[in-house]
Design an enzyme around this catalytic site. Sequence first.
Site, PDB file in Angstrom:
ATOM      1  N   HIS A  25       0.841  -1.191   0.000  1.00  0.00           N
ATOM      2  CA  HIS A  25       0.000   0.000   0.000  1.00  0.00           C
ATOM      3  C   HIS A  25       0.878   1.243   0.000  1.00  0.00           C
ATOM      4  O   HIS A  25       2.025   1.222   0.460  1.00  0.00           O
ATOM      5  CB  HIS A  25      -0.960   0.004   1.192  1.00  0.00           C
ATOM      6  CG  HIS A  25      -0.331   0.379   2.501  1.00  0.00           C
ATOM      7  ND1 HIS A  25      -0.195   1.683   2.915  1.00  0.00           N
ATOM      8  CD2 HIS A  25       0.196  -0.382   3.497  1.00  0.00           C
ATOM      9  CE1 HIS A  25       0.381   1.717   4.102  1.00  0.00           C
ATOM     10  NE2 HIS A  25       0.631   0.470   4.475  1.00  0.00           N
ATOM     11  N   CYS A  26       0.324   2.330  -0.562  1.00  0.00           N
ATOM     12  CA  CYS A  26       0.992   3.623  -0.507  1.00  0.00           C
ATOM     13  C   CYS A  26       0.153   4.532   0.380  1.00  0.00           C
ATOM     14  O   CYS A  26      -0.532   4.060   1.281  1.00  0.00           O
ATOM     15  CB  CYS A  26       1.185   4.199  -1.913  1.00  0.00           C
ATOM     16  SG  CYS A  26      -0.337   4.356  -2.851  1.00  0.00           S
ATOM     17  N   ALA A  27       0.180   5.822   0.152  1.00  0.00           N
ATOM     18  CA  ALA A  27      -0.505   6.744   1.056  1.00  0.00           C
ATOM     19  C   ALA A  27      -2.014   6.582   1.031  1.00  0.00           C
ATOM     20  O   ALA A  27      -2.682   6.802   2.036  1.00  0.00           O
ATOM     21  CB  ALA A  27      -0.135   8.184   0.698  1.00  0.00           C
ATOM     22  N   ARG A  29      -3.672   3.989  -1.406  1.00  0.00           N
ATOM     23  CA  ARG A  29      -4.147   2.866  -2.223  1.00  0.00           C
ATOM     24  C   ARG A  29      -3.631   1.526  -1.729  1.00  0.00           C
ATOM     25  O   ARG A  29      -2.502   1.417  -1.273  1.00  0.00           O
ATOM     26  CB  ARG A  29      -3.682   3.015  -3.679  1.00  0.00           C
ATOM     27  CG  ARG A  29      -3.945   4.335  -4.312  1.00  0.00           C
ATOM     28  CD  ARG A  29      -3.502   4.333  -5.760  1.00  0.00           C
ATOM     29  NE  ARG A  29      -3.481   5.675  -6.320  1.00  0.00           N
ATOM     30  CZ  ARG A  29      -3.333   5.956  -7.603  1.00  0.00           C
ATOM     31  NH1 ARG A  29      -3.181   4.984  -8.456  1.00  0.00           N
ATOM     32  NH2 ARG A  29      -3.321   7.195  -8.029  1.00  0.00           N
TER      33      ARG A  29
END
Length: 628
Positions: A25-27, A29
């Site tokens: 995961h990113c910030a 998504r």
Amino acid sequence: MNYESLAKDIVALVGGEKNVKSLVHCATRLRFTLHDHAKANKMKLEHLNGVIAVKESGGQLQVVIGNMVPEVYQAIGKTSSILDDAKKSSASSSEEKKGNPFGRAIDVVASIFAPLLGVMAGAGILKGLLLIATNFNWLEQTDSTYVILFAASDALFYFLPVLLAVTTARKFEGNVFTAVTIAGALLYPSIIELTNAETSVGFFGIPVTLMTYSSTVIPIILSVIVMSKLEKLFNKFIHQSIKNFVTPLLLLVIMVPLTLIVFGPIGVNVGNAIADGLLAAFSFSPLIAGAILGASWQLLVIFGVHWGLVPVFINNVAVYGQDGIKPAATASVFAQTGAALGVFLKTKNKRLKALAGSSTITALFGITEPTVYGVTLPLKRPFIAGIIGGAVGGAIIGQAGTKAFASGAPGLLTLPIFYGPGGEGFFGLILGITTSFVISCVLTYILGFKDPVDEEEQAAETPQQTTTEAIADEEILSPLEGKVVPLSEVNDPAFASEAMGKGIAVDPSSGRVVAPVNGKITVAFQTKHAIGLVSDQGAEILIHVGLDTVQLDGKHFSSYIKQGDEVKVGDLLVEFDIAKIKEAGYQTVTPIIITNTGNYQNVEPVQVESVHEQDTLLSLVAFESNKA
């Protein structure tokens, strides 16, 4: 929000645990790499409460959650085995092969920099506050308080090669400790002394062009990528009993000199050349360049391409002590924020008003994906208003010559990073982001958009129009010959749970798939294992030959169709070799799914043990309003 319930629903709708190769995961998504994208029900995913949007990019299925993504990610870890280290490790090699080269390159940059964004923003804000403090003479640079706080703010940037060594090694499955040691060698005091000595340096007679590597980006990334590839190669040939220390020995002896001789100069010069090119564009016409970046930044974010500029921003701050490109992107952030506020003020739909209000707040702090995917982009006109506002604000900021003096995501809290000596250009930034915000908000309110509440009222007045007129009672014939298997008994949760729609399965006795209806091919997968088609009456049908057979990459399949082909009942679509598919370790049981099940009152499977081609397999019962 019940994160565990949402996590379970998301996993089921991406095709179940077995369909997930890896998850990061990113910030904002969840980034899924799947075995078979055909098993993911994107429509139902997008309608989950808590999911903002679903996108496919770089070979990944990206589920946009927003600020709660860490909680949902952790809930997936608690409720499934997807995050097991063994599963992630076995998936990564095939993950890198997915997607086009450009998409893979962007994914690599995102994976390397995303873990650092939080601390990078925090350090950048602290550095910006220290700049303000010294400009207003609240602190002197010789004060011990300043020295301690500056060390806290600057340590990340000075030792950036070490941190990037960690994230790059993780991405390419290299030994993290070996990678960190290589990065440490670049910053080692004796190497720095050689660099400052201005004397010729050689390695066994080979000239070494020493550079300053603190805060650099490209050299260590190149070095660790090559190190990771060499590590895998060495481990294939070095005996298990000694490879744990022989492989690191060889890597250090090879990679440290190679980085100093080759990757270091190349990386530094390439980074500087890219930065110089962009700076030249701003020098030629800061107004036009600022307008273009202010207008296009959110478009770059949508496609994930903005990650390609992140190393440039960081490189500029490291090399020049400032960056004149990033400030214009800030206008785009505040423009979309203003557009979301315009939606909040105008809409009468309670759900949209709540979403627009919350996303306006998150966008103010630099997280625009919930705003873009959940509010402005689906409504179209607000997104266009944001582009116009971003262009005007970016032009103002570009013309003002605003600079960023530290790294951090553009947002309200990171405004101090744009305050440099004497505050030059800072007023232009404030004017630019305010203008972009106001223009986007006002334009959104004036231009308007198709408010969902209008659709609901229309649906209430004309209920007979709520479903597609083409859908009617229909019989779906069998595309295969074989034993009938209830969908609940299929060994795949995505099909068995009916998450993708109702239907039935056939365990084939013959390797042929024929058209079950008169209609049109909507999807012809390159791997030939699955077919999507829509009947003339409106039924949307997915035929998925076997389970996990996407991994065969078309082997043992022959396809006779392409997307857009018109077909008649009994037309041959695909042939497959049952024996060879089973020998390869895959089941051939074939689900036949009605993916628009919700448009029917009922989907009734046939009650027989076996079928021949073109026997009745499913009966679709339309709603009474359609029968009229």
